[in-house]
Design an enzyme around this catalytic site. Structure first.
Site, PDB file in Angstrom:
ATOM      1  N   HIS A   1       0.822  -1.209   0.000  1.00 28.03           N
ATOM      2  CA  HIS A   1       0.000   0.000   0.000  1.00 28.03           C
ATOM      3  C   HIS A   1       0.857   1.261   0.000  1.00 28.03           C
ATOM      4  CE1 HIS A   1      -3.718   2.281   0.870  1.00 28.03           C
ATOM      5  NE2 HIS A   1      -2.863   3.112   1.433  1.00 28.03           N
TER       6      HIS A   1
ATOM      7  N   HIS B   1       3.063   6.230  -1.767  1.00 30.49           N
ATOM      8  CA  HIS B   1       3.684   7.384  -1.093  1.00 30.49           C
ATOM      9  C   HIS B   1       5.211   7.331  -1.185  1.00 30.49           C
ATOM     10  CE1 HIS B   1      -0.094   8.766   0.619  1.00 30.49           C
ATOM     11  NE2 HIS B   1      -0.346   7.517   0.976  1.00 30.49           N
TER      12      HIS B   1
ATOM     13  N   LYS C   1      -5.068  10.633  -8.034  1.00 32.39           N
ATOM     14  CA  LYS C   1      -4.816  10.768  -6.589  1.00 32.39           C
ATOM     15  C   LYS C   1      -4.849  12.264  -6.296  1.00 32.39           C
ATOM     16  CE  LYS C   1      -2.711   9.171  -2.595  1.00 32.39           C
ATOM     17  NZ  LYS C   1      -3.009   7.983  -1.804  1.00 32.39           N
TER      18      LYS C   1
END
Length: 289
Positions: A161, A176, A222
């Protein structure tokens, strides 16, 4: 979202120690060059349209030879292609991939960054002193597979993730990490839309090591994602492991000044593993973004 807590002096000191010990951090302007371009606009959650305020990629240049010459980076890059992006689709983990996970953790544990983090966690009684047991703890936090989709198979992990990214319906989740962002951008899977800053405040700098970004990945938008830029994989694993182990709450958020950056470090828990973790840049060099 619960309110962010101010980091204790002890925690702030440890996080700044990790920053100073991160000798594998790349140097902006020398090891990589970014181009911030325009400030991204507002995108509604779930919307798949974002006006492109950046005609060019975020990364103009990255010294890939240097990247791949460092052991933790090299093992990290090997892990990036081991995952199925869509949640709800069970992950199939081969013995070779399990070995790659262990090689990455072994390399991370050899760094001064992770050794220092481990000593702090031992002092705080959050981690076992035995290196083998500590590696098992790291494995469970970052690599243990779990169900993110109800009724689906074991389709996700903290590492996937946070560092690789996932898609769920029309939504980009996670992603990220700057290395994955760069590699995905290079292969034209990521389209950088611009930087995010609050209100009409000053823009971030191109040598900032933390940015809030807007982008699309695999055609999905995003609206905003926080990322460290140029830091080593071991730095991110160490920082977010410490924040994760601070509390058993569903969400832990800590406000702290690391080097010149006022940050909010956010971690969501998924049982005994990380659900997500990311930095939010609040200000840099006393600039209020």
């Amino acid at each position: 979202m619960a309110r962010s807590q101010q980091a204790s002096q002890e925690l702030a000191e440890v996080l700044n120690d990790l920053w100073r010990l991160d000798t594998n951090r790349l140097k902006p302007g020398r090891d990589y060059i970014i181009s911030l371009q325009g400030k991204a606009g507002y995108v509604e959650q779930g919307s798949n349209y974002a006006r492109d305020r950046a005609r060019h990629p975020l990364f103009t240049y990255v010294d890939e030879d240097k990247l791949r010459s460092m052991e933790t980076y090299s093992h990290f890059i090997n892990l990036l292609d081991n995952y199925e992006a869509s949640t709800g689709v069970s992950e199939t983990v081969t013995s070779e991939e399990l070995q790659e996970n262990q090689l990455f953790l072994s390399a991370v544990m050899e760094t001064e960054v992770m050794k220092h983090a481990h000593q702090y966690l031992i002092r705080k009684r959050m981690s076992p002193s035995d290196p083998h047991q500590f590696r098992n703890q790291l494995y469970n936090i970052w690599f243990r597979l779990y169900h993110r989709e109800r009724g689906g198979g074991e389709d996700s992990s903290g590492f996937e993730h946070v560092f690789v990214g996932e898609t769920k319906g029309h939504e980009v989740m996670g992603l990220h990490n700057w290395i994955q962002f760069y590699l995905q951008e290079k292969h034209q899977h990521v389209d950088y839309k611009g930087y995010k800053a609050r209100g009409h405040k000053e823009t971030p700098d191109e040598d900032d090591h933390v940015l809030n970004l807007q982008f699309s990945w695999k055609g999905l938008v995003k609206p905003v994602g926080g990322s460290f830029i140029g830091v080593s994989p071991e730095f991110e694993v160490a920082v977010f492991t410490i924040i994760f182990l601070m509390s058993t709450e569903k969400m832990t958020s800590v406000t702290v000044k690391v080097d010149e950056y006022m940050l909010e470090l956010v971690v969501y828990r998924h049982g005994r593993s990380i659900g997500t973790s990311f930095p939010k840049l609040l200000s840099s060099n006393n600039r209020d973004l």
